[in-house]
Every structure is written in C-alpha cells, then in structure tokens.
Design a protein around this motif. Structure first.
Motif, PDB file in Angstrom:
ATOM      1  N   ALA A  63       0.833  -1.212   0.000  1.00  0.00           N
ATOM      2  CA  ALA A  63       0.000   0.000   0.000  1.00  0.00           C
ATOM      3  C   ALA A  63       0.866   1.261   0.000  1.00  0.00           C
ATOM      4  N   LEU A  64       1.993   1.212   0.664  1.00  0.00           N
ATOM      5  CA  LEU A  64       2.888   2.375   0.680  1.00  0.00           C
ATOM      6  C   LEU A  64       3.359   2.724  -0.722  1.00  0.00           C
ATOM      7  N   ARG A  65       3.604   1.725  -1.532  1.00  0.00           N
ATOM      8  CA  ARG A  65       4.087   1.983  -2.904  1.00  0.00           C
ATOM      9  C   ARG A  65       3.020   2.639  -3.762  1.00  0.00           C
ATOM     10  N   ARG A  66       1.766   2.588  -3.321  1.00  0.00           N
ATOM     11  CA  ARG A  66       0.681   3.219  -4.084  1.00  0.00           C
ATOM     12  C   ARG A  66       0.423   4.666  -3.667  1.00  0.00           C
ATOM     13  N   ASP A 124     -11.545  -1.463  10.173  1.00  0.00           N
ATOM     14  CA  ASP A 124     -12.493  -0.466  10.663  1.00  0.00           C
ATOM     15  C   ASP A 124     -12.164   0.006  12.066  1.00  0.00           C
ATOM     16  N   ASP A 125     -11.490  -0.810  12.831  1.00  0.00           N
ATOM     17  CA  ASP A 125     -11.141  -0.467  14.213  1.00  0.00           C
ATOM     18  C   ASP A 125     -10.046   0.603  14.194  1.00  0.00           C
ATOM     19  N   PRO A 126     -10.289   1.769  14.800  1.00  0.00           N
ATOM     20  CA  PRO A 126      -9.272   2.827  14.804  1.00  0.00           C
ATOM     21  C   PRO A 126      -7.949   2.392  15.432  1.00  0.00           C
ATOM     22  N   ARG A 127      -8.004   1.399  16.314  1.00  0.00           N
ATOM     23  CA  ARG A 127      -6.763   0.923  16.940  1.00  0.00           C
ATOM     24  C   ARG A 127      -5.871   0.184  15.946  1.00  0.00           C
ATOM     25  N   ALA A 128      -6.413  -0.187  14.794  1.00  0.00           N
ATOM     26  CA  ALA A 128      -5.608  -0.858  13.769  1.00  0.00           C
ATOM     27  C   ALA A 128      -4.489   0.050  13.274  1.00  0.00           C
ATOM     28  N   ALA A 129      -4.671   1.352  13.429  1.00  0.00           N
ATOM     29  CA  ALA A 129      -3.630   2.293  13.004  1.00  0.00           C
ATOM     30  C   ALA A 129      -2.319   2.020  13.737  1.00  0.00           C
ATOM     31  N   ILE A 130      -2.401   1.503  14.951  1.00  0.00           N
ATOM     32  CA  ILE A 130      -1.194   1.173  15.717  1.00  0.00           C
ATOM     33  C   ILE A 130      -0.440   0.034  15.028  1.00  0.00           C
ATOM     34  N   ASP A 131      -1.176  -0.999  14.601  1.00  0.00           N
ATOM     35  CA  ASP A 131      -0.544  -2.118  13.897  1.00  0.00           C
ATOM     36  C   ASP A 131       0.018  -1.674  12.545  1.00  0.00           C
ATOM     37  N   ILE A 132      -0.715  -0.790  11.886  1.00  0.00           N
ATOM     38  CA  ILE A 132      -0.253  -0.264  10.602  1.00  0.00           C
ATOM     39  C   ILE A 132       1.038   0.528  10.819  1.00  0.00           C
ATOM     40  N   GLY A 133       1.071   1.315  11.892  1.00  0.00           N
ATOM     41  CA  GLY A 133       2.275   2.080  12.217  1.00  0.00           C
ATOM     42  C   GLY A 133       3.467   1.177  12.495  1.00  0.00           C
ATOM     43  N   ALA A 134       3.233   0.078  13.197  1.00  0.00           N
ATOM     44  CA  ALA A 134       4.318  -0.869  13.490  1.00  0.00           C
ATOM     45  C   ALA A 134       4.839  -1.515  12.210  1.00  0.00           C
ATOM     46  N   ALA A 135       3.937  -1.895  11.317  1.00  0.00           N
ATOM     47  CA  ALA A 135       4.355  -2.484  10.043  1.00  0.00           C
ATOM     48  C   ALA A 135       5.100  -1.453   9.202  1.00  0.00           C
ATOM     49  N   ASN A 136       4.607  -0.229   9.213  1.00  0.00           N
ATOM     50  CA  ASN A 136       5.256   0.864   8.493  1.00  0.00           C
ATOM     51  C   ASN A 136       6.685   1.051   9.012  1.00  0.00           C
ATOM     52  N   GLY A 137       6.837   1.034  10.342  1.00  0.00           N
ATOM     53  CA  GLY A 137       8.140   1.229  10.958  1.00  0.00           C
ATOM     54  C   GLY A 137       9.110   0.085  10.703  1.00  0.00           C
ATOM     55  N   ALA A 138       8.602  -1.079  10.337  1.00  0.00           N
ATOM     56  CA  ALA A 138       9.454  -2.234  10.064  1.00  0.00           C
ATOM     57  C   ALA A 138       9.862  -2.329   8.591  1.00  0.00           C
ATOM     58  N   ASN A 139       9.472  -1.362   7.794  1.00  0.00           N
ATOM     59  CA  ASN A 139       9.793  -1.345   6.373  1.00  0.00           C
ATOM     60  C   ASN A 139      11.315  -1.419   6.174  1.00  0.00           C
ATOM     61  N   PRO A 140      11.801  -2.415   5.416  1.00  0.00           N
ATOM     62  CA  PRO A 140      13.242  -2.529   5.208  1.00  0.00           C
ATOM     63  C   PRO A 140      13.785  -1.754   4.008  1.00  0.00           C
TER      64      PRO A 140
END
Length: 183
Positions: free
Chosen positions: A93-96, A115-131
């Motif tokens: 999704a980041l590449r888009r 839909d859960d606003p708390r999912a943004a935390i998981d998205i942030g963690a995945a974003n931060g793990a981008n190699p």
C-alpha cells in the motif's frame, strides 16, 4: 541466502543497498543505521551472506533521477521483502501513495480494510518495520494531526524527503530553509 551489498551516495548520506541475484531490491538503509539493516535481514531471511558489489546501474539511475526531482523514477524499481502478511500488505500500500502526497496511519488502515481505529497502531508498526527506505515510501505516512511521526532513519530525513517531494512546506529557520548538516 546470498545477497549483494552496495554503497550509494545520496543527499541524505551514504545508503546501503541489498539486492538479490536478479537485482531486485531487498533492503535499502543508511550507513549510519547499519545495525538496523543487519537485524532486519536476519529477522526476515535468517542467515544472509552479503557479497559487496558495485551498485546496479538501473537502481542507481532511478535513485539519481529521484533525487534530481523526477519523483516517479523509483516506481519502476522492483522490490521483494519477507515479513508477515500484514507487513507485506502495508508495504504494498505504501508503494501506491503518490509522490508529493501523504496519508495517515488511520487512512492507511481503512484502505487496507480495517475499521477499528486501533488498527492504526498495527499499521504504524508495520510501516516502521519497512526494510526499503525511500523506494517503499513509508516517509509519506504522517499523524492524523499532520505531525511527522517516527521514521526509522530519523525525522530529519523524513522531513527532507517530504520537502523534496513538495508534500510539505520547507521548515524555516531565521528566514532560511533548514538543511541537513553537511549539505
């Protein structure tokens, strides 16, 4: 697993490029975060043998064009990363996210079907793990209030990239544009 390591100069400092035998980008990091690069390679691929090579011409050319202002130049570069299903979905999704624009962690979560606003935390963690710095543009994700949030390679680089892409106005210091030390 055997991969190839190249050193590249950039306006943001020396970069470390890891490619496979097909010249697919597996990681792109900064030399001052070398431990981050090696930790990520171990986490995703286990034991990796890195052979130093000259950087592939096509990848160098795309990065040079990007830093010269041709912001879409990186879109042509193939990447392949290991990681969890969520991480790979987020990185895709980041590449888009188009150059010159930003999104928020919450909007990215919704785009991925959460839909859960708390999912943004998981998205942030995945974003931060981008190699793969810059090519997989995690720097284009900001806080819902417009603030720059964490960036594995330093907020000064995130700001520089967003200013370079004209996604944010340059910071002003005493009437002059703020610049990275040494540039």
């Amino acid at each position: 697993m055997k991969m190839f390591l190249s050193h590249l100069d950039s306006p943001l400092g020396t970069m470390l490029l890891v490619t496979d035998d097909r010249q697919v980008v597996r990681a792109l990091d900064f030399a001052d975060h070398k431990a981050h690069l090696h930790r990520g390679l171990r986490e995703h691929y286990g034991e990796v043998v890195l052979a130093e090579i000259l950087p592939p011409v096509g990848i160098v050319g795309a990065l040079v064009r990007y830093f010269a202002g041709e912001l879409e130049a990186l879109n042509e570069l193939p990447t392949q990363t290991a990681g969890s299903d969520l991480q790979r979905r987020v990185w895709g999704a980041l590449r888009r996210i188009p150059a010159g624009s930003t999104t928020t962690y919450g909007k990215l979560a919704k785009e991925l079907g959460f839909d859960d606003p708390r999912a943004a935390i998981d998205i942030g963690a995945a974003n931060g793990a981008n190699p793969v710095a810059i090519i997989v543009p995690c720097h284009r994700v900001i806080g819902s209030n417009g603030d720059l949030k964490g960036y594995a390679w330093g907020l000064h680089r995130k700001r520089w990239l967003l200013e370079h892409e004209k996604a944010m106005k340059p910071a002003k210091e005493e009437g002059r544009t703020a610049m990275l030390p040494g540039f």
